[in-house]
Design a protein around this motif. Structure first.
Motif, PDB file in Angstrom:
ATOM      1  N   GLN A 129     146.628 162.288 124.281  1.00  0.00           N
ATOM      2  CA  GLN A 129     146.949 160.907 123.951  1.00  0.00           C
ATOM      3  C   GLN A 129     145.659 160.098 123.846  1.00  0.00           C
ATOM      4  N   CYS A 130     145.662 159.124 122.922  1.00  0.00           N
ATOM      5  CA  CYS A 130     144.461 158.347 122.648  1.00  0.00           C
ATOM      6  C   CYS A 130     144.833 156.908 122.331  1.00  0.00           C
ATOM      7  N   ARG A 131     144.106 155.960 122.948  1.00  0.00           N
ATOM      8  CA  ARG A 131     144.315 154.538 122.643  1.00  0.00           C
ATOM      9  C   ARG A 131     142.979 153.856 122.324  1.00  0.00           C
ATOM     10  N   ALA A 132     142.077 154.620 121.750  1.00  0.00           N
ATOM     11  CA  ALA A 132     140.723 154.112 121.500  1.00  0.00           C
ATOM     12  C   ALA A 132     140.702 152.935 120.534  1.00  0.00           C
ATOM     13  N   CYS A 133     141.685 152.849 119.627  1.00  0.00           N
ATOM     14  CA  CYS A 133     141.685 151.778 118.625  1.00  0.00           C
ATOM     15  C   CYS A 133     142.614 150.622 118.987  1.00  0.00           C
ATOM     16  N   VAL A 134     143.374 150.765 120.082  1.00  0.00           N
ATOM     17  CA  VAL A 134     144.340 149.728 120.434  1.00  0.00           C
ATOM     18  C   VAL A 134     143.612 148.447 120.835  1.00  0.00           C
ATOM     19  N   GLY A 135     143.933 147.351 120.159  1.00  0.00           N
ATOM     20  CA  GLY A 135     143.364 146.057 120.508  1.00  0.00           C
ATOM     21  C   GLY A 135     141.937 145.834 120.057  1.00  0.00           C
ATOM     22  N   ARG A 136     141.430 146.690 119.175  1.00  0.00           N
ATOM     23  CA  ARG A 136     140.035 146.540 118.720  1.00  0.00           C
ATOM     24  C   ARG A 136     139.920 147.054 117.288  1.00  0.00           C
ATOM     25  N   LEU A 137     138.752 146.886 116.696  1.00  0.00           N
ATOM     26  CA  LEU A 137     138.538 147.424 115.364  1.00  0.00           C
ATOM     27  C   LEU A 137     138.675 148.947 115.395  1.00  0.00           C
TER      28      LEU A 137
END
Length: 405
Positions: A129-137
Motif C-alpha cells: 500500500q502507498c499514499r505517497a501522493c495523497v494530499g500533495r503533488l
C-alpha cells in the motif's frame, strides 16, 4: 427524472466491474420509469485511431476540448435534470465537468477508485500500500513510473490529478463513495466531507442461486498482484501439502498474471483455470461455489464479486481490511483472514468448507444481507436519493425532486 450518465468504457480485453455497474444502474433507472441516457467514449476505439490521433490521446487526458464541446451540445439537446459522471479516463477528461457547470446542470460522480488522490487510483505500489501522493503533488508517481511501469506514461495522469483536483471539488454536487472505508480515506485526504456519501453498488438478481453440493472454491477477478492471486496460490499449496480440502480451486479471469496462473494450474487435479468467462458463465461458477475467495492485498474500494456471491447465497472469504471487512461480517456472512498472510488465508479456506451445514448457514445469511443492502430495491432508493439531494442542493430541477421512484 431525466439522467445523463457520462462514462469512458474500459478496454473489452480487460472487463471492468465499473462498466457493469454503469450498465446495471442504467437498466435499473429505465425499469423504474426514469429517462436515463448515456454519453460515452470507449477505450477500444483507440486501437483503430490514426497514429496522429493516438499521439494526441495522452495530451488530452487532463483536458479534452472536443469531449467538452460534444457534451455541451448533448446537454443543450437533452436538458437532463442531473448528470452522473463515472470514468473520464482517457478519452473524456474532467473537461466534461466544465460543460455541466456552464449548462447549470447538477453533477453526481461515483468514485470507483482513488483517482482523486492517487494517479493510478489504487493506493498501491511495488506490492505494498502507498499514499505517497495523497494530499500533495503527484511527483512520486512520476518518479516511480506507477502507471504501466513508465514515467512517460504516468505524466499525463499525474498532470490530470494536479490540474483538476480543485475542479472536481468545485464542480461536483454529490460524490458517491462505494464504501465507508473509501470515504474515510478521501475525507482524510481533504475532500469535502459534506458532499461525500456512501452509496454501495447494487447487484441485480442473478437468476441462478446455489443448490446442492458445492463443487469448488472460486477466485473470480483480475489476475494481478494486488488482487492477491499469488497469495491465494501460496495458501492453496499449503492446503495441498496437508492433504487438500476435497474440493478444487477454480480461478476465472484475465490479467498480467494469467500465464503464471495457467502454468501453476496445469496438470493439477485440485486447480482449474477457466480463463475469461462471460457474465452468465461467471454467475454459474459462483452458484457452484462453496465460497468465493477475495484475498486482495490492496484496499479495495468495494468488492463486487462479494455481493454477487451474496446474491447467489454463497459466502465469501476475504482479506479483513478496507471495504472487504465492511462487506463481510466475520462468522456471519463469511470469513475474514489476516491481510497478506497465506497461513491465515489457508485456515479460513479450510474452515469455510469443513462444516457443510455451517457453510449453508453462512450462505443463507449472505443472501439475506444482499436483499437488505445490495438488491435492486436498495440500489434504486440510494441512487435516486443521491440525485434528489444533488438537485436540491443547487436549486435546479425542482420538479424532478418530487418525482416518485
Amino acid at each position: 427524472m431525466r439522467v445523463l450518465v457520462v462514462h469512458n468504457r474500459y478496454r473489452s480485453a480487460q472487463p471492468s466491474g465499473e462498466d457493469r455497474v454503469v450498465d446495471q444502474e442504467l437498466a435499473l433507472l429505465r425499469e423504474a420509469g426514469h429517462r436515463a441516457d448515456l454519453f460515452e467514449r470507449r477505450s477500444d476505439d483507440i486501437s483503430s485511431m490514426s497514429l496522429p490521433r493516438k499521439a494526441v490521446v495522452p495530451v488530452r487526458v487532463p483536458w479534452n476540448p472536443a469531449a467538452r464541446d460534444a457534451l455541451a451540445a448533448r446537454l443543450r439537446a437533452d436538458r437532463p435534470d442531473v448528470v452522473h459522471v463515472h470514468n473520464t479516463f482517457p478519452l473524456l477528461s474532467p473537461s466534461v465537468l466544465d460543460a455541466c457547470t456552464v449548462a447549470g446542470v447538477p453533477v453526481v460522480a461515483t468514485l470507483h477508485n482513488y483517482t482523486q488522490v492517487c494517479p493510478t487510483g489504487t493506493l498501491y505500489r511495488d506490492g505494498a500500500q502507498c499514499r505517497a501522493c495523497v494530499g500533495r503533488l503527484p511527483l512520486p508517481a512520476v518518479r516511480h513510473g506507477c502507471y504501466r511501469g513508465s514515467r512517460l506514461a504516468t505524466v499525463p495522469i499525474a498532470l490530470n490529478l494536479a490540474a483538476n483536483r480543485r475542479r472536481w471539488s468545485a464542480s461536483v454536487d454529490r460524490f458517491f463513495c462505494i464504501s465507508a472505508a473509501q470515504r474515510d480515506i478521501l475525507v482524510e485526504s481533504g475532500m469535502p466531507a459534506d458532499r461525500l456519501v456512501v452509496k454501495h453498488n447494487f447487484v441485480p438478481e442473478p437468476g441462478v442461486v446455489r443448490t446442492g453440493r458445492a463443487e469448488h472454491l472460486l477466485f473470480l477477478g483480475r489476475l494481478t498482484e494486488e488482487k492477491g492471486v499469488r497469495l491465494l496460490m501460496s495458501a492453496w499449496d499449503r492446503i495441498a501439502a496437508g492433504g487438500g480440502l476435497g474440493v478444487a480451486l477454480a480461478l476465472a479471469g484475465t490479467g498480467p498474471l494469467q500465464d503464471e496462473v495457467a502454468r501453476w494450474a496445469r496438470d493439477r487435479d485440485d486447480v482449474h483455470y477457466h480463463g475469461l468467462r462471460d457474465p452468465a458463465g461467471c454467475r454459474e461458477l459462483i452458484a457452484r461455489a462453496a465460497a468465493v475467495a477475495v484475498p486482495s492485498t490492496w484496499l479495495e474500494t468495494f468488492g463486487l464479486v462479494v455481493v454477487e456471491a451474496k446474491a447467489a447465497g454463497v459466502p465469501a472469504v476475504v482479506a479483513g481490511h478496507g471495504s472487504l471487512a465492511e462487506l463481510v461480517d466475520d462468522g456471519v456472512t463469511g470469513l475474514t483472514h489476516r491481510p497478506g498472510d497465506a497461513a491465515s488465508l489457508a485456515e479460513s479456506l479450510r474452515r469455510i468448507v469443513a462444516d457443510p451445514e455451517r457453510n449453508r448457514e453462512l450462505g443463507t445469511a449472505a443472501r439475506a444481507d444482499y436483499e437488505r443492502r445490495f438488491g435492486p430495491r436498495a440500489g434504486l432508493a440510494n441512487l435516486v436519493g443521491g440525485y434528489r439531494a444533488a438537485i436540491a442542493s443547487t436549486g435546479h430541477g425542482a420538479a424532478a425532486v418530487t418525482t416518485s421512484t
